[in-house]
Scaffold this motif. Structure first.
Motif, PDB file in Angstrom:
ATOM      1  N   ILE A 167       0.560  -1.114  -0.089  1.00 54.72           N
ATOM      2  CA  ILE A 167       0.069   0.165  -0.244  1.00 54.72           C
ATOM      3  C   ILE A 167       1.178   0.897   0.488  1.00 54.72           C
ATOM      4  O   ILE A 167       0.847   2.659  -0.487  1.00 54.72           O
ATOM      5  CB  ILE A 167      -0.734  -0.183   0.971  1.00 54.72           C
ATOM      6  N   GLN A 171       1.104   4.094  -3.021  1.00 53.96           N
ATOM      7  CA  GLN A 171       1.170   5.774  -2.762  1.00 53.96           C
ATOM      8  C   GLN A 171       1.855   6.054  -3.052  1.00 53.96           C
ATOM      9  O   GLN A 171       1.621   7.120  -3.540  1.00 53.96           O
ATOM     10  CB  GLN A 171       0.423   6.094  -0.791  1.00 53.96           C
TER      11      GLN A 171
ATOM     12  N   ASN B  84      -3.265  -4.303  -8.260  1.00 51.09           N
ATOM     13  CA  ASN B  84      -4.509  -4.856  -7.230  1.00 51.09           C
ATOM     14  C   ASN B  84      -4.098  -3.144  -7.157  1.00 51.09           C
ATOM     15  O   ASN B  84      -4.169  -2.199  -6.492  1.00 51.09           O
ATOM     16  CB  ASN B  84      -3.291  -5.121  -6.586  1.00 51.09           C
ATOM     17  N   ASP B  86      -7.055  -1.804  -5.046  1.00 53.10           N
ATOM     18  CA  ASP B  86      -7.198  -1.619  -3.503  1.00 53.10           C
ATOM     19  C   ASP B  86      -5.932  -0.707  -2.745  1.00 53.10           C
ATOM     20  O   ASP B  86      -6.609   0.139  -1.810  1.00 53.10           O
ATOM     21  CB  ASP B  86      -7.479  -3.087  -2.905  1.00 53.10           C
ATOM     22  N   ARG B  87      -4.791  -1.204  -3.497  1.00 61.35           N
ATOM     23  CA  ARG B  87      -3.102  -0.429  -2.301  1.00 61.35           C
ATOM     24  C   ARG B  87      -3.705   0.916  -2.889  1.00 61.35           C
ATOM     25  O   ARG B  87      -2.550   1.327  -1.969  1.00 61.35           O
ATOM     26  CB  ARG B  87      -2.412  -1.389  -2.798  1.00 61.35           C
ATOM     27  N   GLN B  88      -4.186   1.172  -4.184  1.00 60.14           N
ATOM     28  CA  GLN B  88      -3.745   2.747  -4.603  1.00 60.14           C
ATOM     29  C   GLN B  88      -4.817   3.072  -3.525  1.00 60.14           C
ATOM     30  O   GLN B  88      -5.366   4.485  -3.717  1.00 60.14           O
ATOM     31  CB  GLN B  88      -4.748   2.457  -6.057  1.00 60.14           C
ATOM     32  N   LEU B  89      -6.062   2.916  -4.137  1.00 62.35           N
ATOM     33  CA  LEU B  89      -6.961   3.854  -3.538  1.00 62.35           C
ATOM     34  C   LEU B  89      -7.672   3.614  -1.511  1.00 62.35           C
ATOM     35  O   LEU B  89      -7.178   2.834  -1.699  1.00 62.35           O
ATOM     36  CB  LEU B  89      -8.985   3.445  -3.679  1.00 62.35           C
ATOM     37  N   CYS B  90      -7.584   4.997  -1.425  1.00 62.74           N
ATOM     38  CA  CYS B  90      -7.478   5.450   0.075  1.00 62.74           C
ATOM     39  C   CYS B  90      -8.879   6.482  -0.186  1.00 62.74           C
ATOM     40  O   CYS B  90      -8.566   6.543   1.793  1.00 62.74           O
ATOM     41  CB  CYS B  90      -6.229   5.324   0.631  1.00 62.74           C
TER      42      CYS B  90
END
Lengths: 252, 269, 277
Positions: A167, A171, B84, B86-90
């Protein structure tokens, strides 16, 4: 690449010991470190941890943990030194006051932390998780569910760590500057990432539980385990040694 | 332009993850990176983006080494779409998600508003929905959209179609193709050779951390000698054409193959 | 045998049916591929067969699913698990042990396999999955393809009659994906195991599966022998399922071949040679 909690395969005497002995030994080192107030004995305990690391062929790994603990230790040490106001004053400048007591308390805390952390890492380095939960269930009559929860939690640490670094990488790719030197700013950047981590973790745990159940987890009893554990002569020696450590912890 | 000069990368003390890579990707290219799992494709892609730094040699972006570029500077120039999403969206809403990348790069507020609106319209997203309530394919499109909002000169896609169905896959790649036609450089790590044939102009073939082949897509797929070493199976029609080489001229697409069959049949009749 | 009658399922809290009135019979010894766009209900269908739906995934369940004579709603999850071996989608989270040997041992011990049989069954399962050399490895050190084979071996050791797999090749490259499917074919052909696999790679299903079921938006769009289903390639493309290029080619030249469908490159070669003769 192995994580700092991973099992390291080997055939050293530590690897061959009964898992129960290793569990007792590492717990005794921890207890002993908390019983004693003697700085020299604490140093001896840390030295012994490292010696055990050599014996188990995982000295490098122990050193890595030690260097990892260093930052935290320095921080804790400074905190104690600055906050303990009693005892002979060694240095004073404005409100800043360093006392002999402060130095002792700080050193004790740091050594105790180190002496108590190393054996737990050592235990996991030379014992397979399944053997650990195996003896807990077979010999110590811990219900399998609890033993499984414990080992699963340990097993998931590297999985979550990998997810977290994935993650962070994603980012970083968007321009989040994790390489900042400012620790407060860094924490501020990390907080929003808890959402994706939590979501993926809950999903994984859900799937993990379903998979275990489909493989008969709920049918498992104490008798299910097919591996049996037995003491070798070295086990008795290490057990006696463990008791001596406790005694020494009380004495010093 | 992305330039690799004798790039090595080692993890810890282990063997090199990539070994002596040297190649150049000019502006405006559409390059596919192919090879088996663990061949070093993703590592190479991350090196291009500066997410990994070479142990030896250097990676240059428009002449500057990635080691000398700041995180935000890299993010402005190169967008990276992960396998993936999902690791980018927060962020809690689609709109905030799209704006986030721009905020990080200190784009002025009204400019952010303008670009986000443009992307929203283009992709037909509901701006107030939560990214986590979208389907996997939609999330991948959102991740791509948030990269596009930044308007990078280069896009790197790491297996962008994993976990997507054919329609979602075409939606993502159709968009990428349009960007490429508008001048964006595209590098795509991909396992699907049919897609590579359809979209990429040039292919880099990796095997065990080394660059095994580098060439024009159709030529690479006809290299029956080298490809098996990288465990790469060419697209179906190319393989069929190779088997029929004694009776038909080379063909790589269904249309070409059909035309070749009809011509041959007509010549016989 | 698996019989699914009038199956509809809606997850708790959802406003649409994940599955709608599914009618499907899977005979013993079948090799069934399930394909369809995202959100079509593929995973829900697999979960309905192994019992996770409705036992562990709450919602409104209508119709019936019978597996080897057991009604999945009435039967205990673990009784179903003795017959149906399931490999779920996320391979990392289904590993329970730290090393390969213990991973295989886990299920065998749970289901009470005779102690003197365990060794033999572990060896046999490792051999079937082609990973005898991985037995003492730490799971964290394995590649994605190796982990997938360990997950399959752990299920094979239980000797299920039916094997379910949910996108086993999702993150694997084409060569490794083929290896996984070769294991499945071996189990199907040599041991008569029924294999049901959800898979996005239509090329793999075309060459390995015997029958195909295409799901779309919770409904069974079409099901039948692979070639029969591939004949509907136009319909499949409409709902977003890609077809192998050789199938598209077969369709383009159907005026020359009297409508035959080639599912693999080998078949296409034979077909074209026939046309040109």
């Amino acid at each position: 690449m192995t994580g700092f909690l991973d099992y390291v395969p080997g055939s050293s005497v530590l690897h061959r010991l009964d898992p129960l002995t290793k569990l007792v030994l590492s717990l005794c080192v921890c207890i002993s470190a908390f019983l004693t107030d003697n700085l020299i004995f604490l140093l001896v305990l840390v030295g012994m941890d490292l010696l055990l690391g050599v014996l188990g062929g995982v000295f490098q790994k122990a050193l890595r943990l030690l260097s990892g603990l260093l930052k935290l230790s320095v921080f804790l040490f400074l905190l104690q030194v600055l906050f303990v106001r009693s005892g002979a004053v060694l240095f004073e400048y404005g409100i800043l006051k360093i006392t002999l007591d402060g130095l002792f308390v700080g050193a004790r805390l740091v050594l105790r932390l180190t002496a108590a952390t190393l054996p737990l890492q050592l235990l996991l380095s030379v014992t397979q998780l399944s053997d650990l939960s195996g003896v807990l269930v077979q010999r110590l009559f811990v219900p399998y569910k609890y033993a499984f929860t414990l080992t699963t939690a340990i097993r998931f640490i590297p999985v979550f760590a990998a997810e977290m670094s994935g993650i962070m990488e994603a980012q970083t790719a968007r321009g989040v500057e994790f390489d900042t030197k400012n620790p407060v700013k860094k924490i501020g950047l990390l907080l929003p990432l808890c959402a994706p981590l939590l979501i993926s973790s809950v999903g994984k745990i859900h799937e993990s539980a379903a998979a275990a159940e489909l493989r008969g987890f709920t049918l498992r009893t104490r008798a299910s385990q097919s591996k049996r554990y037995a003491f070798i002569p070295a086990d008795y020696a290490f057990l006696v040694f463990s008791l001596l450590l406790i005694a020494a912890g009380i004495l010093f | 332009m992305i330039e690799f000069q004798n790039v090595f990368l080692r993890y810890g003390s282990g063997a090199a993850a990539v070994h002596d890579l040297s190649f150049t990707i000019p502006d405006g290219a559409f390059v596919a990176v192919i090879g088996a799992n663990g061949a070093g494709k993703t590592t190479a892609a991350k090196l291009m983006r500066g997410l990994l730094k070479p142990t030896d040699g250097q990676v240059l972006i428009d002449g500057t080494a990635t080691t000398a570029l700041r995180t935000s500077e890299l993010a402005k120039r190169i967008g990276f779409l992960f396998q993936n999403p999902d690791r980018q969206l927060c962020k809690p809403t689609v709109r905030e998600e799209l704006a986030f990348g721009l905020e990080l790069l200190s784009v002025p507020g009204d400019e952010i508003q303008k670009r986000v609106d443009a992307v929203l319209e283009d992709f037909h997203f509901d701006p107030e929905r939560s990214p986590f309530a979208l389907s996997r394919g939609e999330r991948q499109r959102l991740a791509l959209a948030s990269l596009i909002a930044v308007e990078p000169k280069t896009l790197i896609l790491d297996e962008p179609t994993t976990g997507l169905d054919y329609r979602e896959c075409m939606a993502v790649l159709g968009r990428v193709k349009a960007l490429h036609e508008a001048g964006t450089t595209v590098v795509m790590v991909c396992h699907d050779m049919e897609l590579v044939l359809d979209f990429a102009e040039r292919v880099l073939v990796f095997s065990a951390g080394r660059l095994l082949l580098d060439g024009e897509t159709r030529k690479v797929f006809r290299d029956t000698e080298t490809l098996p070493k990288a465990s790469v199976l060419p697209p179906q029609i190319t393989r069929l054409s190779q088997r029929l080489a004694d009776v038909l001229p080379p063909a790589d697409t269904v249309e070409e193959m059909e035309a070749a069959i009809r011509e041959r049949k007509g010549a016989k009749a | 045998m698996i019989e699914i009658h009038g199956l509809s399922f809606r997850y708790a809290g959802s406003d649409r049916d994940a599955l709608q009135n599914i009618e499907l019979t899977v005979p013993d010894g079948d090799f069934l591929g399930i394909i369809g766009p995202s959100g079509a209900g593929k995973t829900t269908l697999i979960h309905s067969v192994c019992g996770l739906v409705p036992h562990r995934r709450g919602g409104d369940f209508y119709g019936s699913v019978t597996v080897d004579g057991m009604d999945t709603v009435d039967a205990e999850l673990t009784d179903l698990a003795r017959v149906v071996g399931t490999v779920l989608q996320d391979v990392d989270s289904q590993m329970v042990a730290a090393n390969v040997d213990d991973e295989l041992r886990f299920g065998l011990e749970n289901f009470g396999a005779p102690k003197d049989e365990i060794e033999e069954r572990i060896v046999e399962a490792l051999r079937a999955a082609g990973i005898e050399d991985l037995r003492d490895r730490v799971i964290g050190s394995l590649s994605g393809g190796q982990k997938q084979r360990v997950a399959i071996a752990a299920i094979l050791a239980l000797r299920p009659k039916i094997l379910l797999l949910d996108e086993p090749t999702g993150e694997l490259d084409p060569a490794v994906s083929e290896q996984i499917f070769r294991i499945l074919r071996e189990m199907n052909e040599r041991f008569g195991m029924t294999v049901i696999v959800v898979e996005q790679k239509i090329m793999l299903l075309s060459s390995y599966a015997k029958t195909l079921a295409v799901l779309n938006d919770g409904q069974l769009e079409v099901a039948g022998p692979v070639r029969e289903v591939l004949k509907e390639s136009r319909r499949l493309e409409e709902i977003g399922v890609n077809c192998p290029r050789v199938v598209t080619l077969s369709r383009h030249i159907e005026d020359l071949t009297s409508g035959a469908i080639a599912a693999t490159v080998e078949e296409a070669e034979a077909m074209v040679r026939e046309v040109l003769r």
